[in-house]
Enzyme design. Sequence first.
Site, short mmCIF file in Angstrom:
data_model
loop_
_atom_site.label_atom_id
_atom_site.label_comp_id
_atom_site.label_asym_id
_atom_site.label_seq_id
_atom_site.Cartn_x
_atom_site.Cartn_y
_atom_site.Cartn_z
N THR A 1 43.71 41.17 46.25
CA THR A 1 42.38 40.78 45.77
C THR A 1 42.48 39.89 44.54
O THR A 1 43.45 39.97 43.78
CB THR A 1 41.59 42.07 45.43
OG1 THR A 1 40.41 41.71 44.72
CG2 THR A 1 42.38 43.01 44.54
N ASP A 2 41.43 39.11 44.31
CA ASP A 2 41.38 38.29 43.08
C ASP A 2 41.18 39.15 41.84
O ASP A 2 41.37 38.69 40.71
CB ASP A 2 40.27 37.23 43.18
CG ASP A 2 38.88 37.79 43.42
OD1 ASP A 2 38.72 39.03 43.55
OD2 ASP A 2 37.92 36.98 43.48
N GLU A 3 40.80 40.43 42.05
CA GLU A 3 40.52 41.28 40.88
C GLU A 3 41.76 41.58 40.06
O GLU A 3 41.65 42.05 38.93
CB GLU A 3 39.88 42.59 41.33
CG GLU A 3 38.54 42.38 41.98
CD GLU A 3 37.77 43.66 42.19
OE1 GLU A 3 38.07 44.65 41.51
OE2 GLU A 3 36.88 43.66 43.04
N LYS B 1 45.92 47.78 42.78
CA LYS B 1 46.20 46.61 43.63
C LYS B 1 47.23 45.71 42.94
O LYS B 1 48.16 45.20 43.58
CB LYS B 1 44.93 45.82 43.95
CG LYS B 1 43.94 46.53 44.85
CD LYS B 1 44.49 46.83 46.24
CE LYS B 1 44.70 45.60 47.09
NZ LYS B 1 45.09 45.97 48.49
N TYR C 1 40.95 50.64 40.41
CA TYR C 1 41.18 49.97 41.70
C TYR C 1 42.05 48.73 41.52
O TYR C 1 43.09 48.58 42.16
CB TYR C 1 39.83 49.59 42.36
CG TYR C 1 39.99 48.55 43.45
CD1 TYR C 1 40.64 48.86 44.64
CD2 TYR C 1 39.53 47.24 43.27
CE1 TYR C 1 40.81 47.90 45.65
CE2 TYR C 1 39.70 46.28 44.26
CZ TYR C 1 40.34 46.62 45.44
OH TYR C 1 40.52 45.67 46.42
#
Length: 327
Positions: free
Chosen positions: A116-118, A147, A143
Amino acid sequence: MTGGAGFIGSNFCRWLLQNTDVRVTVLDKLTYAGNEASLADLPRDRVELIVGDVCDADLVDSLVARVDGVVHFAAESHNDNSLNDPSPFVQTNVVGTYTLLQAVRAHDKRYHHISTDEVYGDLELDDPDRFCEMTPYNPSSPYSATKAGSDLLVRAWVRSFGVRATISNCSNNYGPYQHIEKFIPRQITNVLCGLRPKLYGQGLNVRDWIHVDDHNAAVWLILNEGTLGETYLIGADGEKSNREVVEEVLSLLGQPRDGFDLVADRPGHDMRYAIDSSKLRAELGWLPTYTTFADGLAATIDWYRDNEAWWRPAKEATEAKYAKQGQ
Ligand code: NAD
Ligand code: TDX
């Protein structure tokens, strides 16, 4: 593949059936987020579902031994849940990825890691920059931290053990079969139930929306033509504030554009995500096909309207959980 009964994974199965000849073995634990119904209509001779945990080393090893490659979608994926109880996030996202990496290493199998970009943290609203492959990792939530941890494990297994892997970091997906805890389907199903959409804080946070089919087309391209050891960012230039998205949902459903409620903000809420996907476009020739957000959103709304049986059983419990948090 793992996580094939979830949102992006089940759409990936459909995409593969339509665009390739491959046979798919899905490993999925069927957590609250996994739904067998998302795969039920797919031909059994092309898509086989094995119910199990990515942390189960013996099971993972036996499955990896018999496939050509692994695309790893399975994860605990919802930020709000990770703030209430981070434990399954650490287990599934970190230990699960470790377990898969050990198996693909042992059997020398191609591995693609969905991220993810997060992992890059967030941007200010007025920052001219967007995330690119060189942006330093700076995750905010449990989260995104798990990741980020899983991405770093993949990088280490590539460098230390020569695992044949690629990583993709994508922005926010929308489309059919997304769990109604997530922003867009929550608001669509709220309106369909006669409830008002709920915006966290002032609704000013920006997400970079991409249709799930565009994400999955990029994953297939990277799996087949990506350079081993590389990371690719996937995004479709779809930045919108949450408020703009809710107004569009309301308007497409024939409601006044201001018919939403402002509710308690998410602790540590990332302000803005934005992806620069020029590497993917230049090196692999990928282009998004859903270029008009309103059209993709309208099709998604139609899907939720036509598939109430798929989401209705989860609606009451999902809203009860949010109500407890004042959201
Ligand atoms: P999802 O929550 O809809 O689906 C996750 C699936 O993984 C479910 O079917 C669940 O049953 C399964 N699963 C969870 N724990 C498991 C375990 N221990 N063993 C086996 N299966 C397990 O998630 P999603 O939105 O489809 O996301 C898929 C992947 O894409 C995730 O890795 C997520 O981080 C990533 N991603 C999502 C988005 C997005 O906008 N949704 C954007 C970028 C990246
Ligand atoms: O009711 C809501 N109201 C609201 O304003 C909900 C559920 C969310 N929001 C806001 C929070 C975010 O700014 O909407 C935005 C999107 O929220 P989510 O759907 O929870 O997504 P996000 O936290 O951005 O993370 C998503 O994109 C990246 C996925 O859930 C992740 O799995 C993915 O990695």
